[in-house]
Design a protein around this motif. Structure first.
Motif, PDB file in Angstrom:
ATOM      1  N   HIS A  17     -25.589  -4.600 -83.483  1.00  0.00           N
ATOM      2  CA  HIS A  17     -24.382  -5.272 -83.000  1.00  0.00           C
ATOM      3  C   HIS A  17     -23.125  -4.445 -83.284  1.00  0.00           C
ATOM      4  O   HIS A  17     -22.176  -4.464 -82.496  1.00  0.00           O
ATOM      5  N   ALA A  18     -23.108  -3.720 -84.408  1.00  0.00           N
ATOM      6  CA  ALA A  18     -21.968  -2.848 -84.697  1.00  0.00           C
ATOM      7  C   ALA A  18     -21.877  -1.730 -83.671  1.00  0.00           C
ATOM      8  O   ALA A  18     -20.786  -1.364 -83.224  1.00  0.00           O
ATOM      9  N   ASP A  19     -23.009  -1.202 -83.271  1.00  0.00           N
ATOM     10  CA  ASP A  19     -23.027  -0.165 -82.244  1.00  0.00           C
ATOM     11  C   ASP A  19     -22.487  -0.713 -80.928  1.00  0.00           C
ATOM     12  O   ASP A  19     -21.667  -0.079 -80.258  1.00  0.00           O
ATOM     13  N   ALA A  42     -30.098 -16.796 -79.185  1.00  0.00           N
ATOM     14  CA  ALA A  42     -29.824 -16.598 -77.763  1.00  0.00           C
ATOM     15  C   ALA A  42     -28.814 -15.472 -77.551  1.00  0.00           C
ATOM     16  O   ALA A  42     -28.938 -14.666 -76.622  1.00  0.00           O
ATOM     17  N   MET A  43     -27.822 -15.394 -78.421  1.00  0.00           N
ATOM     18  CA  MET A  43     -26.761 -14.395 -78.259  1.00  0.00           C
ATOM     19  C   MET A  43     -27.258 -12.976 -78.476  1.00  0.00           C
ATOM     20  O   MET A  43     -26.725 -12.030 -77.912  1.00  0.00           O
ATOM     21  N   ARG A  44     -28.274 -12.787 -79.296  1.00  0.00           N
ATOM     22  CA  ARG A  44     -28.725 -11.428 -79.615  1.00  0.00           C
ATOM     23  C   ARG A  44     -29.181 -10.668 -78.381  1.00  0.00           C
ATOM     24  O   ARG A  44     -29.136  -9.449 -78.353  1.00  0.00           O
ATOM     25  N   VAL A  45     -29.627 -11.371 -77.367  1.00  0.00           N
ATOM     26  CA  VAL A  45     -30.053 -10.708 -76.131  1.00  0.00           C
ATOM     27  C   VAL A  45     -29.159 -11.059 -74.953  1.00  0.00           C
ATOM     28  O   VAL A  45     -29.231 -10.413 -73.906  1.00  0.00           O
ATOM     29  N   PHE A  46     -28.306 -12.070 -75.153  1.00  0.00           N
ATOM     30  CA  PHE A  46     -27.552 -12.593 -74.010  1.00  0.00           C
ATOM     31  C   PHE A  46     -26.072 -12.271 -74.089  1.00  0.00           C
ATOM     32  O   PHE A  46     -25.432 -12.022 -73.061  1.00  0.00           O
ATOM     33  N   ALA A  47     -25.513 -12.264 -75.289  1.00  0.00           N
ATOM     34  CA  ALA A  47     -24.052 -12.177 -75.419  1.00  0.00           C
ATOM     35  C   ALA A  47     -23.570 -10.802 -75.843  1.00  0.00           C
ATOM     36  O   ALA A  47     -22.592 -10.677 -76.558  1.00  0.00           O
ATOM     37  N   SER A  50     -22.322 -18.748 -69.494  1.00  0.00           N
ATOM     38  CA  SER A  50     -21.071 -18.357 -70.148  1.00  0.00           C
ATOM     39  C   SER A  50     -21.352 -17.828 -71.555  1.00  0.00           C
ATOM     40  O   SER A  50     -21.717 -18.579 -72.469  1.00  0.00           O
ATOM     41  N   GLN A  51     -21.179 -16.543 -71.729  1.00  0.00           N
ATOM     42  CA  GLN A  51     -21.377 -15.947 -73.045  1.00  0.00           C
ATOM     43  C   GLN A  51     -20.303 -16.416 -74.017  1.00  0.00           C
ATOM     44  O   GLN A  51     -20.558 -16.588 -75.218  1.00  0.00           O
ATOM     45  N   ASP A  52     -19.097 -16.613 -73.515  1.00  0.00           N
ATOM     46  CA  ASP A  52     -18.007 -17.058 -74.390  1.00  0.00           C
ATOM     47  C   ASP A  52     -18.259 -18.470 -74.912  1.00  0.00           C
ATOM     48  O   ASP A  52     -18.002 -18.767 -76.085  1.00  0.00           O
ATOM     49  N   ALA A  53     -18.761 -19.351 -74.056  1.00  0.00           N
ATOM     50  CA  ALA A  53     -19.053 -20.716 -74.489  1.00  0.00           C
ATOM     51  C   ALA A  53     -20.166 -20.725 -75.527  1.00  0.00           C
ATOM     52  O   ALA A  53     -20.131 -21.486 -76.502  1.00  0.00           O
ATOM     53  N   GLY A  69     -18.508 -12.328 -80.147  1.00  0.00           N
ATOM     54  CA  GLY A  69     -19.895 -12.637 -80.464  1.00  0.00           C
ATOM     55  C   GLY A  69     -20.532 -11.562 -81.327  1.00  0.00           C
ATOM     56  O   GLY A  69     -21.287 -11.856 -82.260  1.00  0.00           O
ATOM     57  N   GLN A  70     -20.239 -10.320 -81.027  1.00  0.00           N
ATOM     58  CA  GLN A  70     -20.788  -9.221 -81.839  1.00  0.00           C
ATOM     59  C   GLN A  70     -20.256  -9.288 -83.262  1.00  0.00           C
ATOM     60  O   GLN A  70     -20.983  -9.039 -84.229  1.00  0.00           O
ATOM     61  N   LEU A  71     -18.986  -9.629 -83.420  1.00  0.00           N
ATOM     62  CA  LEU A  71     -18.415  -9.757 -84.764  1.00  0.00           C
ATOM     63  C   LEU A  71     -19.146 -10.841 -85.553  1.00  0.00           C
ATOM     64  O   LEU A  71     -19.468 -10.651 -86.735  1.00  0.00           O
ATOM     65  N   ASN A  72     -19.410 -11.950 -84.911  1.00  0.00           N
ATOM     66  CA  ASN A  72     -20.096 -13.045 -85.594  1.00  0.00           C
ATOM     67  C   ASN A  72     -21.535 -12.684 -85.918  1.00  0.00           C
ATOM     68  O   ASN A  72     -22.049 -13.025 -86.992  1.00  0.00           O
ATOM     69  N   LEU A  73     -22.203 -12.001 -85.016  1.00  0.00           N
ATOM     70  CA  LEU A  73     -23.583 -11.600 -85.265  1.00  0.00           C
ATOM     71  C   LEU A  73     -23.672 -10.565 -86.386  1.00  0.00           C
ATOM     72  O   LEU A  73     -24.653 -10.540 -87.135  1.00  0.00           O
TER      73      LEU A  73
END
Length: 400
Positions: free
Chosen positions: A136-138, A105-110, A79-82, A116-120
């Protein structure tokens, strides 16, 4: 531009950092409004914040949020959202090690979760890691989220030469936002922005093609900010026009006719810019194998029928309109001027033409620049009656 050295991300200006953080906040606020409706979790998850600056986060128990998201991931490890909710909960609970683990983990998974992109993006800005900000902006812009804010963020990269490579690399891949970024004049208001865009286009031309609509705003702004020679060089390099020194381009309207046929509306400053409106205007038609420029005017206002910036050395010039009867009416209605930036316009007065099918105008003063603009317009002292005229060509030449 002066920069301060930072151990995490290299050179960085204080001004750029402040603006970027502000943009990140704007992106997050925009994203929160548009993304909130996308959540499809069970009722327990609906209370969990999904972006760092969620206003309701202050009222929640951060430790319980961490435990709840760990529980969710145990049951739903994909779950990417979790995972994203765990990232937010870890920050709220002051657990940097857990936050880093979730972010890594999110950089390649979410990549599919917009929150998630906003947070990254926020994390990358805080750490001043420009390549990750752009990555991530792209991804976020490709999802159609917070597009304007993201494009403004990209424009900041463009202003910093050492970071512009990230923007150019992304543009070379022809992302969905490329045309919106390059064609818009919104981010070309200052000379610094114009110069930065010129460098971006030059880099793109090194390995690819730039379309007309991606150049139109830049060339116009370059001329307006005093960079006509560079704009002219870029136009020649990209469009490969058949130009001759000290003469008009497309004097027989062939190129203008081809653009009209293909439905191209944007005209560069060095090509014929033809105006049309309710009171006056122009129309290109093909007659007898040649292009004919038809002018009309109801006598109201002072219309500019056609204009073009031409590469022409300082000199006294003569302009000839071909294919039109040299009538007294034409002499009274049509006016021709040559304009150099920051100088009074040079009015060309009617003179005797070589044939009855020409209308000639000559100046009594020399131009004082290398890129004057020629304007064909309606005389303000005309009698106000309806007027029509057809031309088969316009010629500019140094007076003998």
């Amino acid at each position: 531009m002066n920069h301060a050295t930072h151990k995490h991300g290299g050179d960085w200006s204080t001004h750029g950092f402040v603006i970027s953080v502000g943009l990140a906040v704007a992106v997050a606020l925009t994203g929160y409004q548009t993304i909130a409706t996308e959540r499809d979790f069970d009722s327990a998850d609906r209370t969990a914040p999904i972006v760092f600056n969620d206003p309701k986060a202050k009222t929640l128990d951060a430790a319980k949020l961490v435990a709840a998201q760990k529980h969710q991931l145990a049951w739903r490890p994909l779950s990417q959202d979790a995972l994203n909710r765990l990232l937010v909960a870890a920050r709220l609970d002051g657990r940097p090690a857990l936050e880093k683990k979730a972010a890594d983990a999110m950089r390649v998974f979410a990549w599919r979760t917009a929150p998630g992109q906003l947070n990254l993006i926020t994390i990358a800005l805080e750490q001043r890691k420009f390549d990750q900000v752009f990555q991530h902006a792209d991804a976020l812009s490709r999802r159609g989220k917070a597009t304007e804010e993201i494009l403004n963020l990209f424009a900041l990269y463009e202003l910093m030469p050492e970071k512009r490579q990230y923007l150019v690399t992304a543009l070379k891949k022809s992302p969905p936002w490329r045309q919106a970024f390059l064609a818009s004049a919104e981010r070309l208001k200052s000379s610094q922005q114009v110069n930065a865009r010129y460098e971006t286009i030059a880099a793109l031309l090194g390995t690819g093609v730039v379309q007309r609509d991606e150049l139109s705003s830049l060339l116009g702004r370059m001329v307006a900010t005093g960079s006509a020679p560079q704009a002219y060089g870029l136009w020649v390099k990209t469009q490969r026009p058949a130009v001759k020194p000290n003469s008009l381009f497309d004097g027989d309207f062939e190129q203008a006719g081809e653009l009209q046929k293909s439905g191209v509306s944007n005209r560069f400053p060095f090509e014929w810019q033809l105006d049309s409106g309710r009171n006056a205007g122009t129309q290109l038609v093909q007659r007898g194998g040649s292009n004919e420029l038809q002018l009309y005017w109801n006598g109201q206002g002072v219309p500019i029928f056609a204009k073009q910036i031409v590469q022409a050395r300082p000199a006294v010039y003569k302009v000839t309109l071909h294919g039109v009867e040299a009538s007294k009416t034409g002499r009274k209605v049509i006016a021709v001027e040559l304009l150099c930036p920051g100088q009074p316009a040079i009015r060309l007065e009617p003179v005797a033409a070589a044939t009855q099918n020409d209308l000639a105008f000559a100046a009594d003063l020399a131009t004082r620049c290398n890129y004057p603009e020629i304007r064909l317009f309606g005389r303000p002292d005309a009698n106000g009656a309806d007027f029509e005229m057809s031309l088969t060509g316009i010629n500019l030449a140094v007076s003998s």
